[in-house]
Every structure is written in C-alpha cells, then in structure tokens.
Write a protein that holds these residues in place. Structure first.
Motif, PDB file in Angstrom:
ATOM      1  N   ARG A  28       0.819  -1.193   0.000  1.00 54.68           N
ATOM      2  CA  ARG A  28       0.000   0.000   0.000  1.00 54.68           C
ATOM      3  C   ARG A  28       0.859   1.251   0.000  1.00 54.68           C
ATOM      4  O   ARG A  28       0.425   2.272  -0.511  1.00 54.68           O
ATOM      5  N   ILE A  29       2.058   1.157   0.560  1.00 56.67           N
ATOM      6  CA  ILE A  29       2.963   2.308   0.498  1.00 56.67           C
ATOM      7  C   ILE A  29       3.347   2.577  -0.951  1.00 56.67           C
ATOM      8  O   ILE A  29       3.331   3.729  -1.401  1.00 56.67           O
ATOM      9  N   LEU A  30       3.672   1.514  -1.695  1.00 56.67           N
ATOM     10  CA  LEU A  30       4.083   1.675  -3.095  1.00 56.67           C
ATOM     11  C   LEU A  30       2.962   2.237  -3.959  1.00 56.67           C
ATOM     12  O   LEU A  30       3.211   2.994  -4.890  1.00 56.67           O
ATOM     13  N   SER A  31       1.718   1.863  -3.656  1.00 57.55           N
ATOM     14  CA  SER A  31       0.594   2.384  -4.434  1.00 57.55           C
ATOM     15  C   SER A  31       0.104   3.726  -3.897  1.00 57.55           C
ATOM     16  O   SER A  31      -0.859   4.279  -4.409  1.00 57.55           O
ATOM     17  N   GLU A  32       0.766   4.212  -2.843  1.00 57.39           N
ATOM     18  CA  GLU A  32       0.465   5.495  -2.219  1.00 57.39           C
ATOM     19  C   GLU A  32      -0.972   5.587  -1.685  1.00 57.39           C
ATOM     20  O   GLU A  32      -1.586   6.646  -1.684  1.00 57.39           O
ATOM     21  N   THR A  33      -1.484   4.449  -1.183  1.00 58.09           N
ATOM     22  CA  THR A  33      -2.807   4.474  -0.559  1.00 58.09           C
ATOM     23  C   THR A  33      -2.700   4.686   0.948  1.00 58.09           C
ATOM     24  O   THR A  33      -3.706   4.976   1.600  1.00 58.09           O
ATOM     25  N   VAL A  34      -1.493   4.525   1.501  1.00 53.75           N
ATOM     26  CA  VAL A  34      -1.209   4.882   2.898  1.00 53.75           C
ATOM     27  C   VAL A  34       0.180   5.488   2.951  1.00 53.75           C
ATOM     28  O   VAL A  34       1.036   5.200   2.113  1.00 53.75           O
ATOM     29  N   SER A  35       0.405   6.317   3.931  1.00 48.04           N
ATOM     30  CA  SER A  35       1.738   6.898   4.114  1.00 48.04           C
ATOM     31  C   SER A  35       2.619   5.897   4.861  1.00 48.04           C
ATOM     32  O   SER A  35       2.133   4.945   5.485  1.00 48.04           O
ATOM     33  N   ALA A  36       3.909   6.119   4.829  1.00 48.88           N
ATOM     34  CA  ALA A  36       4.836   5.261   5.563  1.00 48.88           C
ATOM     35  C   ALA A  36       4.550   5.307   7.062  1.00 48.88           C
ATOM     36  O   ALA A  36       4.622   4.285   7.752  1.00 48.88           O
ATOM     37  N   ALA A  37       4.185   6.471   7.570  1.00 48.90           N
ATOM     38  CA  ALA A  37       3.867   6.606   8.996  1.00 48.90           C
ATOM     39  C   ALA A  37       2.622   5.802   9.357  1.00 48.90           C
ATOM     40  O   ALA A  37       2.578   5.139  10.398  1.00 48.90           O
ATOM     41  N   GLU A  38       1.595   5.851   8.507  1.00 45.49           N
ATOM     42  CA  GLU A  38       0.380   5.069   8.761  1.00 45.49           C
ATOM     43  C   GLU A  38       0.676   3.577   8.711  1.00 45.49           C
ATOM     44  O   GLU A  38       0.187   2.818   9.550  1.00 45.49           O
ATOM     45  N   ALA A  39       1.481   3.160   7.748  1.00 45.73           N
ATOM     46  CA  ALA A  39       1.837   1.746   7.635  1.00 45.73           C
ATOM     47  C   ALA A  39       2.644   1.302   8.848  1.00 45.73           C
ATOM     48  O   ALA A  39       2.435   0.213   9.374  1.00 45.73           O
ATOM     49  N   GLY A  40       3.560   2.147   9.299  1.00 52.27           N
ATOM     50  CA  GLY A  40       4.367   1.823  10.473  1.00 52.27           C
ATOM     51  C   GLY A  40       3.508   1.632  11.711  1.00 52.27           C
ATOM     52  O   GLY A  40       3.730   0.714  12.504  1.00 52.27           O
ATOM     53  N   GLY A  41       2.494   2.469  11.871  1.00 50.51           N
ATOM     54  CA  GLY A  41       1.572   2.323  12.990  1.00 50.51           C
ATOM     55  C   GLY A  41       0.765   1.045  12.896  1.00 50.51           C
ATOM     56  O   GLY A  41       0.557   0.349  13.896  1.00 50.51           O
ATOM     57  N   ALA A  42       0.333   0.698  11.691  1.00 47.32           N
ATOM     58  CA  ALA A  42      -0.461  -0.520  11.497  1.00 47.32           C
ATOM     59  C   ALA A  42       0.369  -1.767  11.772  1.00 47.32           C
ATOM     60  O   ALA A  42      -0.100  -2.700  12.433  1.00 47.32           O
ATOM     61  N   VAL A  43       1.606  -1.797  11.292  1.00 47.21           N
ATOM     62  CA  VAL A  43       2.480  -2.947  11.540  1.00 47.21           C
ATOM     63  C   VAL A  43       2.807  -3.030  13.030  1.00 47.21           C
ATOM     64  O   VAL A  43       2.842  -4.121  13.610  1.00 47.21           O
ATOM     65  N   SER A  44       2.996  -1.899  13.679  1.00 54.31           N
ATOM     66  CA  SER A  44       3.248  -1.874  15.127  1.00 54.31           C
ATOM     67  C   SER A  44       2.035  -2.386  15.894  1.00 54.31           C
ATOM     68  O   SER A  44       2.178  -3.139  16.869  1.00 54.31           O
ATOM     69  N   ASP A  45       0.831  -2.013  15.466  1.00 51.19           N
ATOM     70  CA  ASP A  45      -0.390  -2.512  16.109  1.00 51.19           C
ATOM     71  C   ASP A  45      -0.488  -4.030  15.981  1.00 51.19           C
ATOM     72  O   ASP A  45      -0.856  -4.723  16.930  1.00 51.19           O
ATOM     73  N   MET A  60       7.491   0.466  12.954  1.00 52.20           N
ATOM     74  CA  MET A  60       7.785  -0.839  12.365  1.00 52.20           C
ATOM     75  C   MET A  60       7.595  -0.814  10.848  1.00 52.20           C
ATOM     76  O   MET A  60       6.776  -0.055  10.325  1.00 52.20           O
ATOM     77  N   THR A  61       8.352  -1.646  10.164  1.00 53.72           N
ATOM     78  CA  THR A  61       8.154  -1.916   8.744  1.00 53.72           C
ATOM     79  C   THR A  61       8.016  -3.422   8.589  1.00 53.72           C
ATOM     80  O   THR A  61       8.213  -4.179   9.536  1.00 53.72           O
ATOM     81  N   ALA A  62       7.692  -3.864   7.387  1.00 55.10           N
ATOM     82  CA  ALA A  62       7.545  -5.302   7.149  1.00 55.10           C
ATOM     83  C   ALA A  62       8.845  -6.053   7.409  1.00 55.10           C
ATOM     84  O   ALA A  62       8.829  -7.229   7.741  1.00 55.10           O
ATOM     85  N   GLY A  63       9.969  -5.389   7.312  1.00 57.72           N
ATOM     86  CA  GLY A  63      11.258  -6.035   7.513  1.00 57.72           C
ATOM     87  C   GLY A  63      11.879  -5.806   8.886  1.00 57.72           C
ATOM     88  O   GLY A  63      12.998  -6.239   9.150  1.00 57.72           O
ATOM     89  N   SER A  64      11.156  -5.149   9.783  1.00 55.97           N
ATOM     90  CA  SER A  64      11.693  -4.836  11.108  1.00 55.97           C
ATOM     91  C   SER A  64      11.790  -6.081  11.985  1.00 55.97           C
ATOM     92  O   SER A  64      10.964  -6.989  11.883  1.00 55.97           O
ATOM     93  N   ASP A  65      12.794  -6.077  12.861  1.00 54.01           N
ATOM     94  CA  ASP A  65      12.856  -7.115  13.882  1.00 54.01           C
ATOM     95  C   ASP A  65      12.262  -6.539  15.158  1.00 54.01           C
ATOM     96  O   ASP A  65      11.918  -5.363  15.225  1.00 54.01           O
ATOM     97  N   LEU A  66      12.079  -7.409  16.163  1.00 55.72           N
ATOM     98  CA  LEU A  66      11.502  -6.963  17.421  1.00 55.72           C
ATOM     99  C   LEU A  66      12.597  -6.931  18.481  1.00 55.72           C
ATOM    100  O   LEU A  66      13.190  -7.948  18.795  1.00 55.72           O
ATOM    101  N   ASP A  67      12.852  -5.754  19.018  1.00 54.86           N
ATOM    102  CA  ASP A  67      13.794  -5.602  20.126  1.00 54.86           C
ATOM    103  C   ASP A  67      12.977  -5.534  21.400  1.00 54.86           C
ATOM    104  O   ASP A  67      12.266  -4.551  21.634  1.00 54.86           O
ATOM    105  N   LEU A  68      13.057  -6.613  22.196  1.00 49.57           N
ATOM    106  CA  LEU A  68      12.248  -6.692  23.415  1.00 49.57           C
ATOM    107  C   LEU A  68      13.152  -6.827  24.611  1.00 49.57           C
ATOM    108  O   LEU A  68      14.178  -7.433  24.557  1.00 49.57           O
TER     109      LEU A  68
END
Length: 68
Positions: A1-18, A60-68
């Motif tokens: 959706r980022i590539l098709s510009e239907t969401v911003s990178a910030a919105e996608a980051g929030g969704a992946v974080s959720d 977060m991005t699709a390629g992010s790891d989790l630092d816990l």
C-alpha cells in the motif's frame, strides 16, 4: 500500500506496530500460562514486555525485527 500510495509510511508503520502488539500480547499470555503450569506462580507476581527500537517508536516496517 505504500508503493501504491494508498497509505503513508507513517500510517503503515503504525499498522504494523499494532499488529506486533496484538501478536506479542497473545504470546505473552500463552508463555505466562505455560510457565504457571510448569513451575507454579508467585502470588501477585507479574511480568512485562518492554518494546525498544522500531516497535517502541511505533515505526515498524515489514522487515523490522523486534527488540524486546
């Protein structure tokens, strides 16, 4: 959706974080239950997951790891 510009990178980051939040909450509950079954529990005892890095910053991005 980022590539098709239907969401911003910030919105996608929030969704992946959720999504990561939901998965980690369920994993934490399962591990807590398993530990109690195997080893008992401490009355009033609690545990926590602390998110750092991209998850802690809600970036977060699709390629992010989790630092816990």
């Amino acid at each position: 959706r980022i590539l098709s510009e239907t969401v911003s990178a910030a919105e996608a980051g929030g969704a992946v974080s959720d999504l990561a939040d939901v998965v980690l909450a369920r994993l934490h509950a399962a591990v807590t239950e398993d530990m109690a079954e195997r080893h008992g529990s401490v009355p009033g005892g609690r545990s926590a997951l602390i998110a750092m890095g991209k998850l802690g910053g809600r970036e977060m991005t699709a390629g992010s790891d989790l630092d816990l």
